[in-house]
Motif scaffolding. Structure first.
Motif, PDB file in Angstrom:
ATOM      1  N   LEU A  34       0.825  -1.201   0.000  1.00 42.44           N
ATOM      2  CA  LEU A  34       0.000   0.000   0.000  1.00 42.44           C
ATOM      3  C   LEU A  34       0.865   1.260   0.000  1.00 42.44           C
ATOM      4  CD1 LEU A  34      -2.956   0.900   0.010  1.00 42.44           C
ATOM      5  CD2 LEU A  34      -2.878   0.839   2.504  1.00 42.44           C
ATOM      6  N   ALA A  35       1.922   1.265   0.796  1.00 45.02           N
ATOM      7  CA  ALA A  35       2.833   2.419   0.836  1.00 45.02           C
ATOM      8  C   ALA A  35       3.534   2.600  -0.515  1.00 45.02           C
ATOM      9  CB  ALA A  35       3.857   2.244   1.956  1.00 45.02           C
ATOM     10  N   THR A  36       3.939   1.512  -1.121  1.00 50.07           N
ATOM     11  CA  THR A  36       4.581   1.585  -2.434  1.00 50.07           C
ATOM     12  C   THR A  36       3.596   2.102  -3.477  1.00 50.07           C
ATOM     13  OG1 THR A  36       6.050  -0.222  -1.809  1.00 50.07           O
ATOM     14  CG2 THR A  36       5.886   0.281  -4.162  1.00 50.07           C
ATOM     15  N   SER A  37       2.343   1.700  -3.372  1.00 52.47           N
ATOM     16  CA  SER A  37       1.314   2.201  -4.287  1.00 52.47           C
ATOM     17  C   SER A  37       1.173   3.710  -4.179  1.00 52.47           C
ATOM     18  CB  SER A  37      -0.033   1.540  -3.986  1.00 52.47           C
ATOM     19  OG  SER A  37       0.006   0.181  -4.288  1.00 52.47           O
ATOM     20  N   ARG A  38       1.219   4.214  -2.979  1.00 47.73           N
ATOM     21  CA  ARG A  38       1.116   5.668  -2.790  1.00 47.73           C
ATOM     22  C   ARG A  38       2.300   6.390  -3.433  1.00 47.73           C
ATOM     23  NH1 ARG A  38      -1.041   4.180   2.763  1.00 47.73           N
ATOM     24  NH2 ARG A  38      -3.272   4.503   2.504  1.00 47.73           N
ATOM     25  N   ILE A  39       3.477   5.814  -3.327  1.00 48.24           N
ATOM     26  CA  ILE A  39       4.666   6.401  -3.961  1.00 48.24           C
ATOM     27  C   ILE A  39       4.498   6.409  -5.475  1.00 48.24           C
ATOM     28  CG2 ILE A  39       7.134   6.039  -4.397  1.00 48.24           C
ATOM     29  CD1 ILE A  39       7.234   4.924  -1.443  1.00 48.24           C
ATOM     30  N   VAL A  40       4.016   5.303  -6.033  1.00 48.53           N
ATOM     31  CA  VAL A  40       3.799   5.207  -7.484  1.00 48.53           C
ATOM     32  C   VAL A  40       2.780   6.257  -7.927  1.00 48.53           C
ATOM     33  CG1 VAL A  40       2.759   3.723  -9.257  1.00 48.53           C
ATOM     34  CG2 VAL A  40       4.541   2.813  -7.748  1.00 48.53           C
ATOM     35  N   HIS A  41       1.722   6.457  -7.152  1.00 47.37           N
ATOM     36  CA  HIS A  41       0.712   7.449  -7.503  1.00 47.37           C
ATOM     37  C   HIS A  41       1.284   8.862  -7.496  1.00 47.37           C
ATOM     38  CE1 HIS A  41      -3.083   5.355  -8.085  1.00 47.37           C
ATOM     39  NE2 HIS A  41      -2.721   4.521  -7.130  1.00 47.37           N
ATOM     40  N   ASP A  42       2.317   9.104  -6.716  1.00 47.07           N
ATOM     41  CA  ASP A  42       2.942  10.427  -6.657  1.00 47.07           C
ATOM     42  C   ASP A  42       4.183  10.531  -7.544  1.00 47.07           C
ATOM     43  OD1 ASP A  42       1.035  11.418  -4.887  1.00 47.07           O
ATOM     44  OD2 ASP A  42       2.162  10.761  -3.124  1.00 47.07           O
ATOM     45  N   SER A  43       4.343   9.619  -8.476  1.00 47.68           N
ATOM     46  CA  SER A  43       5.543   9.582  -9.322  1.00 47.68           C
ATOM     47  C   SER A  43       5.469  10.615 -10.443  1.00 47.68           C
ATOM     48  CB  SER A  43       5.719   8.175  -9.905  1.00 47.68           C
ATOM     49  OG  SER A  43       4.756   7.950 -10.926  1.00 47.68           O
ATOM     50  N   SER A  44       6.410  10.525 -11.360  1.00 48.28           N
ATOM     51  CA  SER A  44       6.481  11.468 -12.476  1.00 48.28           C
ATOM     52  C   SER A  44       5.415  11.220 -13.542  1.00 48.28           C
ATOM     53  CB  SER A  44       7.871  11.391 -13.119  1.00 48.28           C
ATOM     54  OG  SER A  44       8.069  10.127 -13.748  1.00 48.28           O
ATOM     55  N   ILE A  45       4.709  10.118 -13.456  1.00 50.93           N
ATOM     56  CA  ILE A  45       3.661   9.811 -14.437  1.00 50.93           C
ATOM     57  C   ILE A  45       2.366  10.487 -13.994  1.00 50.93           C
ATOM     58  CG2 ILE A  45       2.358   7.963 -15.587  1.00 50.93           C
ATOM     59  CD1 ILE A  45       5.429   7.993 -16.177  1.00 50.93           C
ATOM     60  N   GLU A  46       1.751  11.217 -14.917  1.00 56.19           N
ATOM     61  CA  GLU A  46       0.518  11.918 -14.568  1.00 56.19           C
ATOM     62  C   GLU A  46      -0.552  10.905 -14.131  1.00 56.19           C
ATOM     63  OE1 GLU A  46       0.782  11.721 -19.117  1.00 56.19           O
ATOM     64  OE2 GLU A  46       2.144  12.062 -17.466  1.00 56.19           O
ATOM     65  N   LEU A 126       8.843   3.596 -26.054  1.00 59.78           N
ATOM     66  CA  LEU A 126       8.720   4.488 -24.898  1.00 59.78           C
ATOM     67  C   LEU A 126       9.601   5.724 -25.004  1.00 59.78           C
ATOM     68  CD1 LEU A 126       8.950   1.891 -21.986  1.00 59.78           C
ATOM     69  CD2 LEU A 126       6.916   3.182 -22.669  1.00 59.78           C
ATOM     70  N   THR A 127      10.787   5.583 -25.574  1.00 60.03           N
ATOM     71  CA  THR A 127      11.814   6.621 -25.460  1.00 60.03           C
ATOM     72  C   THR A 127      11.458   7.982 -26.050  1.00 60.03           C
ATOM     73  OG1 THR A 127      13.029   5.736 -27.360  1.00 60.03           O
ATOM     74  CG2 THR A 127      13.655   4.921 -25.176  1.00 60.03           C
ATOM     75  N   PRO A 128      10.619   8.082 -27.072  1.00 56.95           N
ATOM     76  CA  PRO A 128      10.241   9.437 -27.500  1.00 56.95           C
ATOM     77  C   PRO A 128       9.307  10.158 -26.514  1.00 56.95           C
ATOM     78  CG  PRO A 128       9.827   7.836 -29.258  1.00 56.95           C
ATOM     79  CD  PRO A 128      10.141   7.066 -28.017  1.00 56.95           C
ATOM     80  N   HIS A 129       8.697   9.403 -25.614  1.00 53.28           N
ATOM     81  CA  HIS A 129       7.658   9.960 -24.753  1.00 53.28           C
ATOM     82  C   HIS A 129       8.020  10.018 -23.273  1.00 53.28           C
ATOM     83  CE1 HIS A 129       5.163   9.638 -28.282  1.00 53.28           C
ATOM     84  NE2 HIS A 129       5.556   8.384 -28.398  1.00 53.28           N
ATOM     85  N   PHE A 130       9.016   9.236 -22.865  1.00 55.26           N
ATOM     86  CA  PHE A 130       9.378   9.133 -21.451  1.00 55.26           C
ATOM     87  C   PHE A 130      10.898   9.180 -21.299  1.00 55.26           C
ATOM     88  CE2 PHE A 130       5.387   6.877 -21.995  1.00 55.26           C
ATOM     89  CZ  PHE A 130       4.614   7.378 -20.967  1.00 55.26           C
ATOM     90  N   GLY A 134      10.795   8.502 -16.073  1.00 58.99           N
ATOM     91  CA  GLY A 134       9.428   8.158 -16.448  1.00 58.99           C
ATOM     92  C   GLY A 134       9.264   6.677 -16.761  1.00 58.99           C
ATOM     93  N   ILE A 135      10.234   6.111 -17.474  1.00 61.48           N
ATOM     94  CA  ILE A 135      10.188   4.678 -17.783  1.00 61.48           C
ATOM     95  C   ILE A 135      10.268   3.873 -16.494  1.00 61.48           C
ATOM     96  CG2 ILE A 135      11.424   2.768 -18.896  1.00 61.48           C
ATOM     97  CD1 ILE A 135      12.182   4.838 -21.136  1.00 61.48           C
ATOM     98  N   SER A 136      11.123   4.302 -15.591  1.00 69.88           N
ATOM     99  CA  SER A 136      11.250   3.612 -14.299  1.00 69.88           C
ATOM    100  C   SER A 136       9.961   3.702 -13.498  1.00 69.88           C
ATOM    101  CB  SER A 136      12.406   4.198 -13.497  1.00 69.88           C
ATOM    102  OG  SER A 136      13.624   4.025 -14.187  1.00 69.88           O
ATOM    103  N   ASP A 137       9.380   4.898 -13.415  1.00 73.68           N
ATOM    104  CA  ASP A 137       8.132   5.086 -12.659  1.00 73.68           C
ATOM    105  C   ASP A 137       6.988   4.302 -13.287  1.00 73.68           C
ATOM    106  OD1 ASP A 137       9.372   6.718 -10.793  1.00 73.68           O
ATOM    107  OD2 ASP A 137       8.665   8.588 -11.704  1.00 73.68           O
ATOM    108  N   LEU A 138       6.889   4.341 -14.595  1.00 71.92           N
ATOM    109  CA  LEU A 138       5.850   3.587 -15.292  1.00 71.92           C
ATOM    110  C   LEU A 138       6.011   2.089 -15.035  1.00 71.92           C
ATOM    111  CD1 LEU A 138       3.471   3.525 -17.308  1.00 71.92           C
ATOM    112  CD2 LEU A 138       5.198   3.464 -19.142  1.00 71.92           C
ATOM    113  N   SER A 139       7.223   1.600 -15.125  1.00 69.27           N
ATOM    114  CA  SER A 139       7.490   0.171 -14.901  1.00 69.27           C
ATOM    115  C   SER A 139       7.161  -0.238 -13.472  1.00 69.27           C
ATOM    116  CB  SER A 139       8.949  -0.154 -15.233  1.00 69.27           C
ATOM    117  OG  SER A 139       9.212   0.115 -16.600  1.00 69.27           O
ATOM    118  N   MET A 140       7.477   0.613 -12.508  1.00 63.57           N
ATOM    119  CA  MET A 140       7.122   0.324 -11.117  1.00 63.57           C
ATOM    120  C   MET A 140       5.600   0.286 -10.950  1.00 63.57           C
ATOM    121  SD  MET A 140       9.784  -0.374  -9.379  1.00 63.57           S
ATOM    122  CE  MET A 140       9.019  -0.393  -7.772  1.00 63.57           C
TER     123      MET A 140
END
Length: 160
Positions: A34-46, A126-130, A134-140
């Motif tokens: 749950l804590a990790t989910s909160r971190i992912v929600h606050d990541s660089s991905i909108e 992915l690379t033209p857009h992230f 961003g790739i790391s945050d999306l993958s997490m």
């Protein structure tokens, strides 16, 4: 959008499961996830894009609980209903931009590992857009929703 996502994260996934009360029996692991989910929600991905990814991965994994949670969050955030309706066919839908398509393609590649490992082409899309962050945050985010889907589909928490 963040309020809708926060509310979705607080839905009663901790309610007793018809199979096992995993939120109590594996409390430390559950709280960490749950804590990790909160971190992912606050990541660089909108938030809207992360929720679309969560919804698509949940569809692929057939997790009804998670589809309900993320569909509700997306609707509350004002996502176009036609966009949600065509998410399973995003490849052919005109409602998804190039960035969303790249994220959804990566989400499918990382989720369908039993079919094949993600290809270099999947990654290169992915690379033209992230950037690397961003790739790391999306993958997490994809990894986290896959974990939640296994709990939801396997242990069947009651729908909110």
């Amino acid at each position: 959008m963040k309020a809708a996502i926060g509310a979705a994260m607080e839905c009663p996934m901790s309610a007793a499961s018809p199979r096992v009360p995993y939120t109590r029996l594996a409390s430390d692991a559950f709280q960490s996830l749950l804590a990790t989910s909160r971190i992912v929600h606050d990541s660089s991905i909108e938030p809207a894009l992360m929720e679309l990814v969560f919804m698509r991965v949940s569809q692929l994994n057939r997790c009804g609980y998670c589809m309900d949670i993320h569909g509700t969050a997306l609707r509350k955030a004002g996502i176009e209903p036609r966009k949600l309706d065509t998410l399973p066919a995003w490849h052919e839908s005109r409602f998804f931009d190039a960035r969303e398509r790249a994220a959804l393609g990566w989400a499918e590649a990382l989720t369908r590992l039993t079919e094949a490992a993600p290809s270099e082409a999947d990654y290169e899309a992915l690379t033209p857009h992230f950037n690397e962050k961003g790739i790391s945050d999306l993958s997490m985010g994809i990894a986290i929703i896959n974990a939640w889907n296994r709990l939801g589909a396997g242990l069947l928490p009651p729908m909110p």
